[in-house]
Design a protein around this motif. Structure first.
Motif, PDB file in Angstrom:
ATOM      1  N   PHE A 255       0.758  -1.167  -0.055  1.00  0.00           N
ATOM      2  CA  PHE A 255      -0.036  -0.004   0.038  1.00  0.00           C
ATOM      3  C   PHE A 255       0.882   1.104   0.013  1.00  0.00           C
ATOM      4  O   PHE A 255       0.662   2.227  -0.783  1.00  0.00           O
ATOM      5  N   PHE A 256       1.776   1.285   0.772  1.00  0.00           N
ATOM      6  CA  PHE A 256       2.797   2.457   0.889  1.00  0.00           C
ATOM      7  C   PHE A 256       3.610   2.716  -0.616  1.00  0.00           C
ATOM      8  O   PHE A 256       3.383   3.854  -0.772  1.00  0.00           O
ATOM      9  N   THR A 257       3.883   1.775  -0.981  1.00  0.00           N
ATOM     10  CA  THR A 257       4.649   1.726  -2.446  1.00  0.00           C
ATOM     11  C   THR A 257       3.757   2.643  -3.553  1.00  0.00           C
ATOM     12  O   THR A 257       4.032   3.532  -4.050  1.00  0.00           O
ATOM     13  N   GLN A 258       2.420   2.042  -3.552  1.00  0.00           N
ATOM     14  CA  GLN A 258       1.660   2.321  -4.663  1.00  0.00           C
ATOM     15  C   GLN A 258       1.084   3.732  -4.422  1.00  0.00           C
ATOM     16  O   GLN A 258       0.977   4.591  -5.181  1.00  0.00           O
ATOM     17  N   GLU A 259       0.442   3.877  -3.135  1.00  0.00           N
ATOM     18  CA  GLU A 259       0.052   5.312  -2.700  1.00  0.00           C
ATOM     19  C   GLU A 259       0.903   6.527  -2.741  1.00  0.00           C
ATOM     20  O   GLU A 259       0.665   7.490  -3.372  1.00  0.00           O
ATOM     21  N   CYS A 260       2.360   6.144  -2.203  1.00  0.00           N
ATOM     22  CA  CYS A 260       3.312   7.054  -2.166  1.00  0.00           C
ATOM     23  C   CYS A 260       4.077   7.624  -3.533  1.00  0.00           C
ATOM     24  O   CYS A 260       4.718   8.553  -3.504  1.00  0.00           O
ATOM     25  N   SER A 261       3.821   6.641  -4.416  1.00  0.00           N
ATOM     26  CA  SER A 261       4.274   7.071  -5.560  1.00  0.00           C
ATOM     27  C   SER A 261       3.367   7.615  -6.719  1.00  0.00           C
ATOM     28  O   SER A 261       3.521   8.021  -7.784  1.00  0.00           O
ATOM     29  N   SER A 262       2.136   7.770  -6.205  1.00  0.00           N
ATOM     30  CA  SER A 262       1.108   8.754  -6.864  1.00  0.00           C
ATOM     31  C   SER A 262       0.887   9.912  -6.084  1.00  0.00           C
ATOM     32  O   SER A 262       1.935  10.360  -5.505  1.00  0.00           O
ATOM     33  N   ASP A 263       0.090  10.910  -6.689  1.00  0.00           N
ATOM     34  CA  ASP A 263       0.089  12.230  -6.312  1.00  0.00           C
ATOM     35  C   ASP A 263      -0.746  12.401  -5.059  1.00  0.00           C
ATOM     36  O   ASP A 263      -1.239  13.611  -4.668  1.00  0.00           O
ATOM     37  N   GLU A 264      -1.080  11.476  -4.377  1.00  0.00           N
ATOM     38  CA  GLU A 264      -1.860  11.289  -3.204  1.00  0.00           C
ATOM     39  C   GLU A 264      -1.344  11.392  -1.667  1.00  0.00           C
ATOM     40  O   GLU A 264      -2.016  12.184  -1.211  1.00  0.00           O
ATOM     41  N   ALA A 265      -0.361  10.492  -1.607  1.00  0.00           N
ATOM     42  CA  ALA A 265       0.024  10.186  -0.296  1.00  0.00           C
ATOM     43  C   ALA A 265       1.678  10.299  -0.441  1.00  0.00           C
ATOM     44  O   ALA A 265       2.274  10.342  -1.365  1.00  0.00           O
TER      45      ALA A 265
ATOM     46  N   ASP B 198     -10.851  12.619 -13.864  1.00  0.00           N
ATOM     47  CA  ASP B 198      -9.615  12.310 -12.894  1.00  0.00           C
ATOM     48  C   ASP B 198      -9.817  12.734 -11.792  1.00  0.00           C
ATOM     49  O   ASP B 198      -9.444  12.080 -10.651  1.00  0.00           O
ATOM     50  N   THR B 199     -10.298  14.154 -11.318  1.00  0.00           N
ATOM     51  CA  THR B 199     -10.665  14.432 -10.006  1.00  0.00           C
ATOM     52  C   THR B 199     -11.615  13.716  -9.127  1.00  0.00           C
ATOM     53  O   THR B 199     -11.421  13.365  -8.252  1.00  0.00           O
ATOM     54  N   GLU B 200     -12.781  13.076  -9.984  1.00  0.00           N
ATOM     55  CA  GLU B 200     -13.671  12.212  -9.366  1.00  0.00           C
ATOM     56  C   GLU B 200     -13.059  10.941  -8.771  1.00  0.00           C
ATOM     57  O   GLU B 200     -13.501  10.228  -7.856  1.00  0.00           O
ATOM     58  N   TRP B 201     -12.136  10.440  -9.620  1.00  0.00           N
ATOM     59  CA  TRP B 201     -11.324   9.131  -9.364  1.00  0.00           C
ATOM     60  C   TRP B 201     -10.453   9.246  -8.113  1.00  0.00           C
ATOM     61  O   TRP B 201     -10.606   8.562  -7.220  1.00  0.00           O
ATOM     62  N   LYS B 202      -9.907  10.629  -8.038  1.00  0.00           N
ATOM     63  CA  LYS B 202      -9.088  10.984  -6.654  1.00  0.00           C
ATOM     64  C   LYS B 202      -9.780  11.094  -5.602  1.00  0.00           C
ATOM     65  O   LYS B 202      -9.328  10.554  -4.520  1.00  0.00           O
ATOM     66  N   HIS B 203     -10.934  11.783  -5.419  1.00  0.00           N
ATOM     67  CA  HIS B 203     -11.669  11.913  -4.317  1.00  0.00           C
ATOM     68  C   HIS B 203     -12.470  10.819  -4.027  1.00  0.00           C
ATOM     69  O   HIS B 203     -12.742  10.475  -2.729  1.00  0.00           O
ATOM     70  N   GLU B 204     -13.040  10.005  -4.841  1.00  0.00           N
ATOM     71  CA  GLU B 204     -14.022   8.835  -4.898  1.00  0.00           C
ATOM     72  C   GLU B 204     -13.106   7.872  -4.045  1.00  0.00           C
ATOM     73  O   GLU B 204     -13.645   7.209  -2.875  1.00  0.00           O
ATOM     74  N   PHE B 205     -11.971   7.542  -4.598  1.00  0.00           N
ATOM     75  CA  PHE B 205     -11.201   6.477  -4.134  1.00  0.00           C
ATOM     76  C   PHE B 205      -9.755   6.737  -3.233  1.00  0.00           C
ATOM     77  O   PHE B 205      -8.897   6.032  -3.344  1.00  0.00           O
ATOM     78  N   VAL B 206     -10.052   8.217  -2.708  1.00  0.00           N
ATOM     79  CA  VAL B 206      -8.746   8.422  -1.798  1.00  0.00           C
ATOM     80  C   VAL B 206      -8.407   7.615  -0.799  1.00  0.00           C
ATOM     81  O   VAL B 206      -9.151   6.851  -0.175  1.00  0.00           O
TER      82      VAL B 206
END
Length: 520
Positions: free
Chosen positions: A87-97, A457-465
């Motif tokens: 989870f850490f690797t996937q999320e922290c290589s995105s623009d989210e976490a 793209d914004t809805e993907w980001k917010h819905e599945f944060v």
């Protein structure tokens, strides 16, 4: 206590079978697809009857939680990679976490800074964890298929059992396709030859073929915690949604066709109901990993990895809440990207924390107020309170270290978002709006009357944060390679769209070749 509505007579993974299966746990990991496990499969009479096979199959589902042995990923400390390193690797290589370094905490060889800046190499232990988690699942599923073949079931019954197992294996291979692209395909438990890479397109075609072949044999309808036709069609839709990335050829209509076959689910009126402690009651969840500390499950401790050490005072009047590690948090700008009325913004925790005992301000160890800020002034030496915290899953003052919330892998909102995006990309804008506005209405937002790719793209980001989908979405929309907070532009060849094959695995198997753009 959580319950699964299943029957032994139908070879279903009852919760006890999900938990501790002696046979499965006796199988050693085969993450490099080299070690031969068939000599470790029990050769006694166990596994001959329908109920015994059901227990073994339940053990295959349990692999989704990961493993807990001392490994290089955890510096020799027990870790369960589902909610931590993967989870850490996937999320922290995105623009989210991100995981800022906080003093002497959370440096760990620089791996978290590498996630953020996309400058990882083949020695990164988080990337190693993704490889091992998924190939451990593949290897153990192959071992269980081997034993099912040796059972006393009829051929018809064997094929139905193996359909679910092949579905789980396809799920692991989808993860490997998404993260590494060019990976070995292994389906023979007794194979002794060291495998070679298959191309990303070949892995794509393997997953597609497997899912189509098993579809008629899988259970239909809604069954919680089981690989059904609905789960298979959701996974097939994900495959087609990202087909242009994986193969160079878009498959938008195929994604829509797969989505249309997912039936029996609905959005929950309350967005956070799918992340409640008893979220198995949610009619939105298509597939999840069950957890229940009373049953001895382990591996679901994400909450402990995000909150500040003293958050226990805000959660528990007695101040004896479980340990928290003050690690993963939102990147600056994520919290403020939500509209104020968007209920999904509550998936992040920000602001001053107050004592559950007397309402006073909770303080940090340095005596300053525990006031979570969106901004992170210094990524490599961050303040203890810097960064909005992951607050999506419901918590309780009586939480144990191992939470009871089931880990959501797929839910119906994803089907609606895939339908919105694919219709948009095919030019059916009014239809796309009907799907995306269902998502927005539940979030407390007004309907959109026009639509752009940025809106989607914004809805993907917010819905599945914080649900582990963001990296894949970034890559599909092309934003993954852009400059963002604490990250330069990626190399022009975009080789960072897949991770390097870990050096540990290359050293074990000389037949493997490194992914383009990386050195061994």
């Amino acid at each position: 206590m959580k319950r699964l509505n299943i029957s032994i007579s139908n070879i279903l993974p009852i919760r006890k079978a999900w938990l501790g299966v002696g046979l499965l746990l006796a199988l050693s990991s085969c993450t490099d697809l080299n070690e031969q496990l068939y000599d470790k499969v029990s050769q006694d009479d166990y596994g001959k009857t329908q109920s015994e096979v059901a227990t073994i199959v339940g053990g295959a589902y349990a692999t989704l939680r990961g493993y807990g042995s001392g490994t290089p990923e955890g510096n020799g400390v027990n870790c369960y990679p589902t909610c931590e390193y993967v989870f850490f690797t996937q999320e922290c290589s995105s623009d989210e976490a991100c995981i800022p370094t906080r003093g002497t905490d959370w440096f760990d060889g620089g791996r978290y800074q590498q996630y953020q800046r996309h400058n990882w190499d083949a020695n990164n232990t988080g990337i190693l964890s993704i490889w091992r988690y998924n190939f451990t699942g593949v290897s153990k599923v192959n071992a269980i298929i081997y034993q099912v073949d040796k059972s006393g079931l009829t051929d018809e019954a064997k094929n139905k059992v193996k359909a679910e197992l092949r579905g789980l294996r396809a799920y692991y291979y989808y993860n490997l396709l998404d993260c590494f692209g060019n990976v070995p395909i292994s389906t023979d438990f007794t194979e002794k030859v060291l495998p070679t890479n298959s191309t990303r397109k070949e892995v794509f075609e393997f997953i597609e073929k497997e899912l189509k072949e098993i579809m008629p044999l899988l259970p239909s309808g809604v069954t919680y915690g089981r690989f059904t036709q609905n789960v298979a069609n959701t996974l097939l839709a994900r495959l087609y949604l990202n087909a242009e990335v994986y193969t160079g050829t878009p498959r938008w209509q195929d994604c829509l066709d797969a989505c249309d076959k997912v039936q029996g689910y609905q959005l929950t009126p309350n967005y956070k109901a799918s992340f409640a402690i008893q979220n198995e009651k949610s009619p939105e969840i298509i597939f999840a990993i069950p957890y229940d500390h009373k049953q001895g499950t382990v591996g679901n401790y994400l909450a402990s990895m995000t909150y500040h050490y003293n958050q226990k005072q805000a959660f528990d009047p007695a101040g004896v809440y479980q340990w928290c590690g003050n690690g993963i948090c939102a990147q600056p700008g994520l919290y403020s990207s939500f509209d104020a009325q968007d209920v999904r913004r509550n998936s992040l925790l920000i602001g001053q924390q107050y004592s559950a005992k007397d309402g006073s301000e909770v303080l940090m160890d340095n005596g300053e107020p525990l006031n979570y800020t969106e901004e992170i002034a210094d990524f490599t030496n961050a303040a203890q309170n810097a960064g909005a915290r992951l607050n999506k899953y419901e918590w309780s003052a009586t939480d144990q270290w191992e939470r009871d919330n089931d880990w959501v892998l797929m839910r119906y909102a994803e089907i609606l978002m895939m339908q919105a995006e694919c219709n948009f990309r095919l030019g059916y804008i009014p239809t796309a709006l009907t799907y995306i506005n269902q998502i927005r209405k539940r979030a407390g937002l007004t309907d959109l009357t026009s639509l752009t790719l940025d809106d989607i793209d914004t809805e993907w980001k917010h819905e599945f944060v914080f649900e582990g989908l963001r990296r894949t979405t970034n890559i599909r929309f092309g934003t993954y390679y852009n400059v963002w907070w604490e990250k330069p532009a990626d190399p022009a060849d975009h080789h960072t769209g897949i991770y390097p094959i870990p050096k540990d695995e290359l050293d074990k198997n000389p037949n493997l070749k490194q992914n383009p753009g990386y050195v061994n």
